[in-house]
Design a protein around this motif. Sequence first.
Motif, mmCIF file in Angstrom:
data_model
loop_
_atom_site.group_PDB
_atom_site.id
_atom_site.type_symbol
_atom_site.label_atom_id
_atom_site.label_comp_id
_atom_site.label_asym_id
_atom_site.label_seq_id
_atom_site.Cartn_x
_atom_site.Cartn_y
_atom_site.Cartn_z
ATOM 1 N N SER A 1 0.834 -1.205 0.000
ATOM 2 C CA SER A 1 0.000 0.000 0.000
ATOM 3 C C SER A 1 0.872 1.260 0.000
ATOM 4 O O SER A 1 1.646 1.457 -0.926
ATOM 5 N N LEU A 2 0.794 2.104 1.027
ATOM 6 C CA LEU A 2 1.616 3.316 1.071
ATOM 7 C C LEU A 2 3.094 2.980 0.913
ATOM 8 O O LEU A 2 3.830 3.689 0.202
ATOM 9 N N GLY A 3 3.533 1.899 1.545
ATOM 10 C CA GLY A 3 4.929 1.490 1.395
ATOM 11 C C GLY A 3 5.267 1.120 -0.034
ATOM 12 O O GLY A 3 6.389 1.353 -0.506
ATOM 13 N N GLY A 4 4.309 0.538 -0.753
ATOM 14 C CA GLY A 4 4.528 0.226 -2.157
ATOM 15 C C GLY A 4 4.634 1.474 -3.011
ATOM 16 O O GLY A 4 5.420 1.533 -3.960
ATOM 17 N N MET A 5 3.853 2.484 -2.670
ATOM 18 C CA MET A 5 3.917 3.740 -3.415
ATOM 19 C C MET A 5 5.261 4.433 -3.196
ATOM 20 O O MET A 5 5.843 5.011 -4.125
ATOM 21 N N VAL A 6 5.774 4.344 -1.971
ATOM 22 C CA VAL A 6 7.124 4.836 -1.701
ATOM 23 C C VAL A 6 8.137 4.059 -2.544
ATOM 24 O O VAL A 6 9.069 4.631 -3.112
ATOM 25 N N GLY A 7 7.918 2.746 -2.655
ATOM 26 C CA GLY A 7 8.805 1.925 -3.475
ATOM 27 C C GLY A 7 8.804 2.327 -4.940
ATOM 28 O O GLY A 7 9.855 2.351 -5.596
ATOM 29 N N MET A 8 7.624 2.643 -5.475
ATOM 30 C CA MET A 8 7.554 3.121 -6.857
ATOM 31 C C MET A 8 8.386 4.383 -7.030
ATOM 32 O O MET A 8 9.132 4.530 -8.005
ATOM 33 N N GLY B 1 11.767 4.701 -9.355
ATOM 34 C CA GLY B 1 11.717 5.596 -10.499
ATOM 35 C C GLY B 1 12.672 6.763 -10.405
ATOM 36 O O GLY B 1 13.272 7.176 -11.404
ATOM 37 N N HIS B 2 12.850 7.308 -9.182
ATOM 38 C CA HIS B 2 13.667 8.508 -9.001
ATOM 39 C C HIS B 2 15.089 8.214 -8.542
ATOM 40 O O HIS B 2 15.972 9.062 -8.715
ATOM 41 N N ALA B 3 15.315 7.059 -7.941
ATOM 42 C CA ALA B 3 16.660 6.690 -7.486
ATOM 43 C C ALA B 3 16.951 5.252 -7.908
ATOM 44 O O ALA B 3 17.178 4.372 -7.079
ATOM 45 N N PRO B 4 16.936 4.992 -9.222
ATOM 46 C CA PRO B 4 17.059 3.614 -9.705
ATOM 47 C C PRO B 4 18.365 2.941 -9.298
ATOM 48 O O PRO B 4 18.409 1.705 -9.190
ATOM 49 N N GLU B 5 19.393 3.732 -9.065
ATOM 50 C CA GLU B 5 20.675 3.157 -8.663
ATOM 51 C C GLU B 5 20.635 2.555 -7.258
ATOM 52 O O GLU B 5 21.521 1.788 -6.879
ATOM 53 N N ARG B 6 19.569 2.858 -6.495
ATOM 54 C CA ARG B 6 19.470 2.369 -5.116
ATOM 55 C C ARG B 6 18.640 1.091 -4.987
ATOM 56 O O ARG B 6 18.696 0.430 -3.964
ATOM 57 N N ILE B 7 17.832 0.778 -6.020
ATOM 58 C CA ILE B 7 16.873 -0.331 -5.907
ATOM 59 C C ILE B 7 17.244 -1.467 -6.856
ATOM 60 O O ILE B 7 17.226 -1.317 -8.078
ATOM 61 N N GLU B 8 17.558 -2.627 -6.271
ATOM 62 C CA GLU B 8 17.959 -3.811 -7.032
ATOM 63 C C GLU B 8 16.751 -4.530 -7.625
ATOM 64 O O GLU B 8 16.681 -4.772 -8.822
ATOM 65 N N ARG B 9 15.815 -4.900 -6.761
ATOM 66 C CA ARG B 9 14.595 -5.584 -7.183
ATOM 67 C C ARG B 9 13.446 -5.005 -6.374
ATOM 68 O O ARG B 9 13.644 -4.479 -5.271
ATOM 69 N N LEU B 10 12.216 -5.135 -6.898
ATOM 70 C CA LEU B 10 11.070 -4.432 -6.319
ATOM 71 C C LEU B 10 9.853 -5.354 -6.262
ATOM 72 O O LEU B 10 9.552 -6.054 -7.225
ATOM 73 N N ALA C 1 -0.895 -1.979 -4.056
ATOM 74 C CA ALA C 1 -0.518 -0.570 -4.212
ATOM 75 C C ALA C 1 -1.024 -0.033 -5.544
ATOM 76 O O ALA C 1 -1.144 -0.776 -6.519
ATOM 77 N N VAL C 2 -1.324 1.261 -5.582
ATOM 78 C CA VAL C 2 -1.784 1.927 -6.796
ATOM 79 C C VAL C 2 -0.847 3.087 -7.111
ATOM 80 O O VAL C 2 -0.096 3.551 -6.246
ATOM 81 N N ALA C 3 -0.897 3.551 -8.353
ATOM 82 C CA ALA C 3 -0.052 4.675 -8.758
ATOM 83 C C ALA C 3 -0.801 5.998 -8.735
ATOM 84 O O ALA C 3 -0.183 7.056 -8.831
ATOM 85 N N LEU C 4 -2.116 5.944 -8.593
ATOM 86 C CA LEU C 4 -2.931 7.158 -8.671
ATOM 87 C C LEU C 4 -4.086 7.079 -7.685
ATOM 88 O O LEU C 4 -4.777 6.061 -7.606
ATOM 89 N N SER C 5 -4.289 8.152 -6.937
ATOM 90 C CA SER C 5 -5.511 8.281 -6.139
ATOM 91 C C SER C 5 -6.562 8.955 -7.016
ATOM 92 O O SER C 5 -6.401 10.130 -7.375
ATOM 93 N N PRO C 6 -7.610 8.227 -7.395
ATOM 94 C CA PRO C 6 -8.563 8.778 -8.359
ATOM 95 C C PRO C 6 -9.271 10.030 -7.872
ATOM 96 O O PRO C 6 -9.587 10.917 -8.662
ATOM 97 N N THR C 7 -9.526 10.116 -6.568
ATOM 98 C CA THR C 7 -10.152 11.311 -6.009
ATOM 99 C C THR C 7 -9.438 11.680 -4.715
ATOM 100 O O THR C 7 -9.199 10.814 -3.860
ATOM 101 N N ALA C 8 -9.131 12.950 -4.557
ATOM 102 C CA ALA C 8 -8.390 13.412 -3.381
ATOM 103 C C ALA C 8 -9.273 13.550 -2.147
ATOM 104 O O ALA C 8 -8.806 13.364 -1.016
#
Length: 251
Positions: A87-94, A98-107, A112-119
């Motif tokens: 969930s939230l931890g998975g979104m942090v993982g995304m 994506g932003h620090a690819p040199e730090r993440i070996e496998r995921l 988890a979702v990539a978008l909250s459809p409504t805020a």
Amino acid sequence: MKLHHELSGPPDAPVVVLGNSLGTTTALWEAHLPVLHRRFRVLRYDHRGHGGSPTAPGPYRIDDLADDVLELLDALDLPRVSYCGVSLGGMVGMWLAGHAPERIERLVLCCAVALSPTAQPWLDRAAEVRAWGTGAVATSVARHWFTGEFATRCPEVVSAFAVGVSTVDDEGFAGCCDALSALDLRSVLPAIEAPTAVVAGVYDEVTPPHSGWAVAEAIPGASFHLVRGAHLAVVEAAEEVSAIMDAHLGG
């Protein structure tokens, strides 16, 4: 932000970081440790305002929560790790992949979702918690994490998670709700280079399986796995999820 963390397992083994869902702590992963400790050193941490981690005034963004993890990895001199988040931890993982690819070996991304459809629902929940505290929402939140069958069979587990929600700092919980209200990581997914496994719970109404499938479709080469259970499938279907994690993280 100095996050509370627990590092366990063989000292010379590859490190796997485990990221929790909103309202949970390092205890979320207890059932997975016997399997993971066979081959991995495991780093569990609490999001800001959760468990033993200090809080900070909100609102937060996913960037803030991910930066907390990078700060922790730097403090522990861990330049490259694998990461599994629910969930939230998975979104942090995304975000990290994506932003620090040199730090993440496998995921591994669970429920988890990539978008909250409504805020608005997240903003409403944040306002409710700031006004009345996490205790006011603990039971209803935990009830949505498990199937009715599991709640009947293991009521003590559901009750323990509800108690856990009530112990989370009000501002920490609300600030993370703010982060979820603004969530949109769709542009990050195609840039993820780490081999990725996406896990979804068949009965998850919080992050439905089709949302997990969309994440897997957007990440190059990602695999998709359906398991029994609802939103906290890592608890309800712990054996299934452990097997997927072990196979994927071990390459």
